[in-house]
Design a protein around this motif. Structure first.
Motif, PDB file in Angstrom:
ATOM      1  N   SER A 180       2.867 -51.390  40.981  1.00  0.00           N
ATOM      2  CA  SER A 180       2.916 -52.420  42.008  1.00  0.00           C
ATOM      3  C   SER A 180       1.483 -52.824  42.304  1.00  0.00           C
ATOM      4  O   SER A 180       0.731 -52.079  42.944  1.00  0.00           O
ATOM      5  N   GLY A 181       1.082 -53.991  41.805  1.00  0.00           N
ATOM      6  CA  GLY A 181      -0.300 -54.441  41.977  1.00  0.00           C
ATOM      7  C   GLY A 181      -0.689 -55.417  40.889  1.00  0.00           C
ATOM      8  O   GLY A 181       0.043 -55.617  39.912  1.00  0.00           O
ATOM      9  N   ASP A 182      -1.843 -56.009  41.041  1.00  0.00           N
ATOM     10  CA  ASP A 182      -2.376 -57.002  40.115  1.00  0.00           C
ATOM     11  C   ASP A 182      -2.993 -56.297  38.904  1.00  0.00           C
ATOM     12  O   ASP A 182      -3.875 -55.444  39.054  1.00  0.00           O
ATOM     13  N   TYR A 183      -2.544 -56.642  37.703  1.00  0.00           N
ATOM     14  CA  TYR A 183      -3.053 -56.021  36.479  1.00  0.00           C
ATOM     15  C   TYR A 183      -4.579 -56.061  36.439  1.00  0.00           C
ATOM     16  O   TYR A 183      -5.232 -55.114  35.992  1.00  0.00           O
ATOM     17  N   GLU A 184      -5.174 -57.164  36.908  1.00  0.00           N
ATOM     18  CA  GLU A 184      -6.625 -57.361  36.801  1.00  0.00           C
ATOM     19  C   GLU A 184      -7.405 -56.698  37.930  1.00  0.00           C
ATOM     20  O   GLU A 184      -8.638 -56.692  37.901  1.00  0.00           O
ATOM     21  N   GLN A 185      -6.723 -56.158  38.939  1.00  0.00           N
ATOM     22  CA  GLN A 185      -7.420 -55.522  40.057  1.00  0.00           C
ATOM     23  C   GLN A 185      -8.294 -54.382  39.549  1.00  0.00           C
ATOM     24  O   GLN A 185      -7.854 -53.544  38.765  1.00  0.00           O
ATOM     25  N   MET A 186      -9.543 -54.328  40.010  1.00  0.00           N
ATOM     26  CA  MET A 186     -10.443 -53.258  39.612  1.00  0.00           C
ATOM     27  C   MET A 186     -10.209 -52.042  40.513  1.00  0.00           C
ATOM     28  O   MET A 186     -10.143 -52.162  41.736  1.00  0.00           O
ATOM     29  N   VAL A 187     -10.061 -50.890  39.900  1.00  0.00           N
ATOM     30  CA  VAL A 187      -9.806 -49.667  40.658  1.00  0.00           C
ATOM     31  C   VAL A 187     -10.792 -48.581  40.241  1.00  0.00           C
ATOM     32  O   VAL A 187     -11.226 -48.530  39.092  1.00  0.00           O
ATOM     33  N   GLN A 188     -11.106 -47.718  41.187  1.00  0.00           N
ATOM     34  CA  GLN A 188     -11.952 -46.565  40.895  1.00  0.00           C
ATOM     35  C   GLN A 188     -11.565 -45.351  41.746  1.00  0.00           C
ATOM     36  O   GLN A 188     -11.451 -44.254  41.228  1.00  0.00           O
ATOM     37  N   GLN A 205      -8.842 -44.941  51.785  1.00  0.00           N
ATOM     38  CA  GLN A 205      -9.426 -46.131  51.162  1.00  0.00           C
ATOM     39  C   GLN A 205      -9.370 -46.058  49.632  1.00  0.00           C
ATOM     40  O   GLN A 205     -10.309 -46.458  48.939  1.00  0.00           O
ATOM     41  N   ALA A 206      -8.233 -45.541  49.154  1.00  0.00           N
ATOM     42  CA  ALA A 206      -8.015 -45.511  47.706  1.00  0.00           C
ATOM     43  C   ALA A 206      -7.695 -46.907  47.204  1.00  0.00           C
ATOM     44  O   ALA A 206      -7.147 -47.740  47.935  1.00  0.00           O
ATOM     45  N   ASP A 207      -8.052 -47.152  45.956  1.00  0.00           N
ATOM     46  CA  ASP A 207      -7.707 -48.425  45.312  1.00  0.00           C
ATOM     47  C   ASP A 207      -6.303 -48.374  44.724  1.00  0.00           C
ATOM     48  O   ASP A 207      -5.640 -49.408  44.588  1.00  0.00           O
ATOM     49  N   VAL A 208      -5.867 -47.156  44.384  1.00  0.00           N
ATOM     50  CA  VAL A 208      -4.557 -47.000  43.760  1.00  0.00           C
ATOM     51  C   VAL A 208      -4.017 -45.615  44.124  1.00  0.00           C
ATOM     52  O   VAL A 208      -4.778 -44.652  44.259  1.00  0.00           O
ATOM     53  N   TYR A 209      -2.706 -45.536  44.306  1.00  0.00           N
ATOM     54  CA  TYR A 209      -2.036 -44.281  44.629  1.00  0.00           C
ATOM     55  C   TYR A 209      -0.987 -44.008  43.560  1.00  0.00           C
ATOM     56  O   TYR A 209      -0.115 -44.842  43.311  1.00  0.00           O
ATOM     57  N   VAL A 210      -1.087 -42.827  42.937  1.00  0.00           N
ATOM     58  CA  VAL A 210      -0.181 -42.433  41.858  1.00  0.00           C
ATOM     59  C   VAL A 210       0.731 -41.316  42.356  1.00  0.00           C
ATOM     60  O   VAL A 210       0.249 -40.279  42.828  1.00  0.00           O
ATOM     61  N   THR A 211       2.031 -41.515  42.242  1.00  0.00           N
ATOM     62  CA  THR A 211       2.989 -40.481  42.624  1.00  0.00           C
ATOM     63  C   THR A 211       4.314 -40.751  41.917  1.00  0.00           C
ATOM     64  O   THR A 211       4.354 -41.522  40.955  1.00  0.00           O
ATOM     65  N   PRO A 216     -14.823 -42.180  36.686  1.00  0.00           N
ATOM     66  CA  PRO A 216     -16.259 -42.316  36.398  1.00  0.00           C
ATOM     67  C   PRO A 216     -16.750 -43.747  36.519  1.00  0.00           C
ATOM     68  O   PRO A 216     -17.884 -43.982  36.941  1.00  0.00           O
ATOM     69  N   THR A 217     -15.912 -44.725  36.157  1.00  0.00           N
ATOM     70  CA  THR A 217     -16.283 -46.138  36.248  1.00  0.00           C
ATOM     71  C   THR A 217     -15.070 -46.939  36.717  1.00  0.00           C
ATOM     72  O   THR A 217     -13.934 -46.490  36.605  1.00  0.00           O
ATOM     73  N   GLN A 218     -15.331 -48.117  37.219  1.00  0.00           N
ATOM     74  CA  GLN A 218     -14.243 -49.014  37.585  1.00  0.00           C
ATOM     75  C   GLN A 218     -13.471 -49.436  36.336  1.00  0.00           C
ATOM     76  O   GLN A 218     -14.042 -49.571  35.257  1.00  0.00           O
ATOM     77  N   THR A 219     -12.172 -49.648  36.506  1.00  0.00           N
ATOM     78  CA  THR A 219     -11.347 -50.109  35.406  1.00  0.00           C
ATOM     79  C   THR A 219     -10.237 -50.996  35.941  1.00  0.00           C
ATOM     80  O   THR A 219      -9.906 -50.932  37.131  1.00  0.00           O
ATOM     81  N   LYS A 220      -9.687 -51.824  35.106  1.00  0.00           N
ATOM     82  CA  LYS A 220      -8.574 -52.661  35.535  1.00  0.00           C
ATOM     83  C   LYS A 220      -7.350 -51.785  35.811  1.00  0.00           C
ATOM     84  O   LYS A 220      -7.107 -50.799  35.112  1.00  0.00           O
ATOM     85  N   LEU A 221      -6.589 -52.174  36.819  1.00  0.00           N
ATOM     86  CA  LEU A 221      -5.381 -51.444  37.172  1.00  0.00           C
ATOM     87  C   LEU A 221      -4.450 -51.307  35.963  1.00  0.00           C
ATOM     88  O   LEU A 221      -3.912 -50.226  35.701  1.00  0.00           O
ATOM     89  N   GLY A 222      -4.262 -52.383  35.229  1.00  0.00           N
ATOM     90  CA  GLY A 222      -3.382 -52.343  34.068  1.00  0.00           C
ATOM     91  C   GLY A 222      -3.870 -51.378  33.008  1.00  0.00           C
ATOM     92  O   GLY A 222      -3.077 -50.654  32.392  1.00  0.00           O
ATOM     93  N   ASP A 223      -5.180 -51.354  32.785  1.00  0.00           N
ATOM     94  CA  ASP A 223      -5.746 -50.431  31.799  1.00  0.00           C
ATOM     95  C   ASP A 223      -5.609 -48.986  32.265  1.00  0.00           C
ATOM     96  O   ASP A 223      -5.360 -48.079  31.454  1.00  0.00           O
ATOM     97  N   PHE A 224      -5.767 -48.764  33.562  1.00  0.00           N
ATOM     98  CA  PHE A 224      -5.601 -47.418  34.113  1.00  0.00           C
ATOM     99  C   PHE A 224      -4.160 -46.948  33.932  1.00  0.00           C
ATOM    100  O   PHE A 224      -3.913 -45.805  33.555  1.00  0.00           O
TER     101      PHE A 224
END
Length: 273
Positions: free
Chosen positions: A170-178, A198-204, A144-152
């Motif tokens: 694997s990535g920068d904790y502060e990177q914004m992802v949505q 064009q995903a900001d993050v891939y979970v698997t 719903p909103t952008q969030t920090k990678l670490g928080d996600f």
């Protein structure tokens, strides 16, 4: 109240058509006979000694598993080996076994869809669609909103059942992802698709060293860097069991469908310096 196993199998194969399985896969009825009466069904990701013991203790007639018990490399089911012994125990206890695997991954209400909904994604669609565009491997959608990678990542650790391996990033904790791509179970073969989406993050799960390292290098020179999150294989698929149980309970209201709470993730603990 009970129903014949054949009626349950027919329902399974409507929900998760066998023809949707990968060529290497082996879903379907592992053991049992079509006119067996079924009143209690135990759902699990894996078939293990603990799961069969739970089925015996709870007087379950059928184990509906995600992973096929006889998948590859089985030359004998002699009771001199663990697989044969466990299968013999199930048969003697009149416990049938059925598996819905990659055919349950791709369907509209399948494993990856359940995971995407549990993560709170919106505008969900298959990451790799089949001819039926509502089905396919993996999913991609948006938070719903952008969030920090670490928080996600911390959020995922709360959503998923706890395991020893936890959540690796694997990535920068502060990177914004949505925009989030995902695949329940082992999915490093879909990393390229996550980039294309064009995903900001891939979970698997089960991310190997070299594909992860290659993705990290590609992200370093990309306008749209892709972070990777590795979660427990078991945990990423366990979420779907509740969805499957609810679907089946609507079809067979006189049969009890119970999701096993036993953690069949094979890792017991981790050690760090």
């Amino acid at each position: 109240m009970s129903v014949e196993l054949s009626h349950l199998v027919s329902a399974f194969e409507k929900l998760w058509p066998i023809e949707g399985a990968e060529s290497w896969d082996n879903p379907g009825l592992v053991s049992g006979y079509e006119n067996q009466r079924i009143s209690r069904v135990l759902l699990s990701v894996d078939v293990t000694r603990e799961i069969i013991s739970e089925a015996q203790d709870g007087e379950f007639d059928l184990v509906l598993a995600h992973h096929p018990y006889l998948l590859r490399g089985v030359q004998t089911i002699s009771e001199s080996n663990p697989k044969g012994a466990l299968l013999a125990t199930a048969i003697r206890s009149n416990i049938s076994i059925y598996a819905a695997h990659t055919n349950a991954d791709i369907v509209e209400a399948g494993v990856s869809q359940a995971l995407a909904q549990a993560f709170g994604l919106e505008n969900i669609e298959p990451l790799v669609p089949t001819a039926n565009h509502n089905e396919g491997h993996g999913r991609v959608g948006s938070l719903p909103t952008q969030t920090k990678l670490g928080d996600f990542a911390r959020y995922l650790a709360k959503v998923l059942p706890s395991t020893a391996s936890g959540v690796r990033v694997s990535g920068d904790y502060e990177q914004m992802v949505q925009r989030v791509a995902l695949c329940g179970g082992a999915g490093d073969s879909l990393i390229a698709n996550a980039f294309e989406a064009q995903a900001d993050v891939y979970v698997t799960s089960d991310l190997r060293h070299h594909p992860t390292q290659d993705a990290k290098e590609r992200s370093g020179v990309s306008r749209n860097p892709l972070a990777l999150i590795d979660v427990s294989h078991w945990a990423s698929e366990w979420i779907w069991l509740e969805v499957a149980a609810a679907q089946l309970a609507k079809i067979f209201p006189n049969v009890q469908f119970v999701v096993s709470q036993i953690r069949t993730d094979p890792w017991d603990f981790t050690v760090t310096q």
